[in-house]
Design a protein around this motif. Structure first.
Motif, mmCIF file in Angstrom:
data_model
loop_
_atom_site.group_PDB
_atom_site.id
_atom_site.type_symbol
_atom_site.label_atom_id
_atom_site.label_comp_id
_atom_site.label_asym_id
_atom_site.label_seq_id
_atom_site.Cartn_x
_atom_site.Cartn_y
_atom_site.Cartn_z
ATOM 1 N N ILE B 29 0.809 -1.248 -0.073
ATOM 2 C CA ILE B 29 0.016 0.039 0.127
ATOM 3 C C ILE B 29 0.751 1.012 0.006
ATOM 4 O O ILE B 29 0.602 2.318 -0.669
ATOM 5 N N LEU B 30 2.019 1.228 0.499
ATOM 6 C CA LEU B 30 3.075 2.307 0.827
ATOM 7 C C LEU B 30 3.549 2.699 -0.515
ATOM 8 O O LEU B 30 3.661 3.571 -1.049
ATOM 9 N N ASP B 31 4.086 1.745 -1.080
ATOM 10 C CA ASP B 31 4.679 1.442 -2.344
ATOM 11 C C ASP B 31 3.746 2.160 -3.619
ATOM 12 O O ASP B 31 4.379 2.539 -4.388
ATOM 13 N N THR B 32 2.549 1.546 -3.450
ATOM 14 C CA THR B 32 1.461 1.790 -4.508
ATOM 15 C C THR B 32 1.217 3.548 -4.065
ATOM 16 O O THR B 32 1.496 4.206 -3.153
ATOM 17 N N ASP B 33 0.796 4.378 -5.033
ATOM 18 C CA ASP B 33 0.471 5.715 -5.130
ATOM 19 C C ASP B 33 -0.684 5.541 -4.132
ATOM 20 O O ASP B 33 -1.417 4.727 -3.768
ATOM 21 N N SER B 34 -0.843 6.768 -3.587
ATOM 22 C CA SER B 34 -1.834 6.984 -2.317
ATOM 23 C C SER B 34 -3.414 6.662 -2.462
ATOM 24 O O SER B 34 -4.106 6.619 -1.650
ATOM 25 N N ALA B 35 -3.721 6.541 -3.957
ATOM 26 C CA ALA B 35 -5.044 6.421 -4.310
ATOM 27 C C ALA B 35 -5.837 5.043 -3.707
ATOM 28 O O ALA B 35 -6.740 5.162 -3.183
ATOM 29 N N LEU B 36 -4.888 4.066 -3.714
ATOM 30 C CA LEU B 36 -5.652 2.628 -3.115
ATOM 31 C C LEU B 36 -5.636 2.979 -1.711
ATOM 32 O O LEU B 36 -6.795 2.443 -1.182
#
Lengths: 199, 199
Positions: B29-36
Motif C-alpha cells: 500500500i505504501l509503495d503504491t500511489d496513495s489512491a489505493l
C-alpha cells in the motif's frame, strides 16, 4: 455495485489476497463492530502523509533520518544492502544485525528493463565517499535474495566496490534450518556444498 | 509505534492475515500511489453506514428488503437456509439457486453456548406462517456445512419443520468434484456411500 462489493474488489487488489479471502475479510469487518473499520480507515488515509523515505538509507520512516540511521548506538561502519524497505524490517526483527542499512529499491533485471541506474547505487557511493555521517565504512553486507536477479546485482556491486577499501560479504545461502535434504532443490544443495563450513 | 506498525497490527487482526502477510500488504500500500489507500479508507469508513441487515432474510444489503428478497422474478416458495450472510454470496455466485434465503446467524453449538434461541429461527417460523411476502413455501433447503454443528442444527430444524407442510432437504455431502478416493477422509467416504445415487 454496493459498498460491500466495492470493498471486496479493493481488498482483492492487495498482495496475497484473492477474491475469496477478500470476501471473508470484508464480511469479518462488517460482522465486527465498526471500530476496526474506522481505525483501519484512519490509518490508511494518513499513511502516505505520515511515512516518507529516509534520506540516508531509503527505508520507510516517520522521521528523516530514520531511527536506525540516527541511532548513534549502532555500528555505522557496517552497511547492510537490501532490495526493499520491508527486507530491512525483517532483518531488524531478527535482531541479528546492529549496523545500518541501504535500500537499493530493486534488483538488476535486464529482462524487465531494470538496470543499475534505476537503483539507489549513486547514494550508496556517496555514503562510501563520506559525504554524510557514515565516514569509516568497513563492511558492506549484501543481503540480497539468492535468485538470478539477486546474484546479478551482487556481482555488479562486488565489482563496483572493489576500488573502495571495504569488505564486501554476502549472506550465506544453503539449506534452511529444519529443512530436509530429500526436499531441497538441486541448486540449493549445490550451494550448500560449495559453501560448506568446517566444524 | 509509527503509522506503518499500527497499520500492520490492524491488518493482522483480519482473518487469514498473519503478521508477515500484514507487513507485505502494508508495504505494498505504501509503495503504491496513495489512491489505493484513500479508496480503501473511504470504503471502510462508510461501510457500516451503507450496509445493514435485510429485515426479511438477514443478509447484508444496502436496501431493505435486499435485492434477492425484493426480486419478484425469483422463486419465493423455496427458502435456502444458510449459516452466515457470506454463504449467501457464495451460493449466489454459483447461479445454481433461484429461490430466496434465510440467514441463521450461526449454528447450534452447545459447547460454545450457542443454542437455538441465539439463531434467527423465530423469524424463519414467521416466514413459514406467512406473516410477510413468502406465503406458499414449498421447500426449505438446509445449506449448512457438513460438520457436527451443521448436522445438529439441520436435525433440530428438520424436527421443528415437521409440522409445516414443507419439504425439508439438505445439500448433498460426499466427494468433492475432482477429488481422489485415496485422499478422501473416512467420514466423507462413508457419506458418499450412504448417499450414492443410481446412474
Amino acid at each position: 455495485m454496493n459498498a460491500l462489493d466495492r470493498l471486496i474488489i479493493l481488498l482483492s487488489k492487495l498482495p496475497g489476497i484473492g477474491k475469496k479471502s477478500a470476501g471473508r475479510i470484508a464480511y469479518h469487518i462488517l460482522d465486527t463492530d465498526s471500530a476496526l473499520a474506522k481505525n483501519l480507515a484512519a490509518e490508511l488515509s494518513g499513511l502516505h502523509q505520515a511515512i516518507r523515505r529516509c534520506g540516508v538509507c531509503g527505508g520507510f520512516t516517520e522521521t528523516d533520518p530514520c531511527s536506525v540511521c540516527s541511532d548513534s548506538g549502532r555500528d555505522h561502519s557496517i552497511i547492510c544492502i537490501v532490495e526493499r524497505a520491508q527486507d530491512m524490517r525483517i532483518i531488524e526483527e531478527s535482531r541479528e544485525f546492529h549496523g545500518v542499512f541501504h535500500v537499493l529499491g530493486g534488483l538488476i533485471a535486464p529482462l524487465e528493463g531494470v538496470g543499475p541506474g534505476d537503483l539507489s547505487i549513486g547514494k550508496l557511493i556517496d555514503r562510501l565517499h563520506g559525504d554524510n555521517s557514515d565516514r569509516h565504512i568497513k563492511e558492506i553486507i549484501l543481503a540480497l535474495n539468492p535468485t538470478v536477479e539477486g546474484d546479478t546485482t551482487a556481482l555488479y556491486l562486488q565489482k563496483l566496490l572493489k576500488d573502495f577499501h571495504v569488505d564486501v560479504t554476502r549472506l550465506a545461502s544453503g539449506m534452511p534450518v529444519g529443512g530436509d535434504i530429500e526436499y531441497i532443490d538441486r541448486l540449493t544443495l549445490s550451494r550448500s556444498f560449495r559453501g560448506r563450513v568446517k566444524v
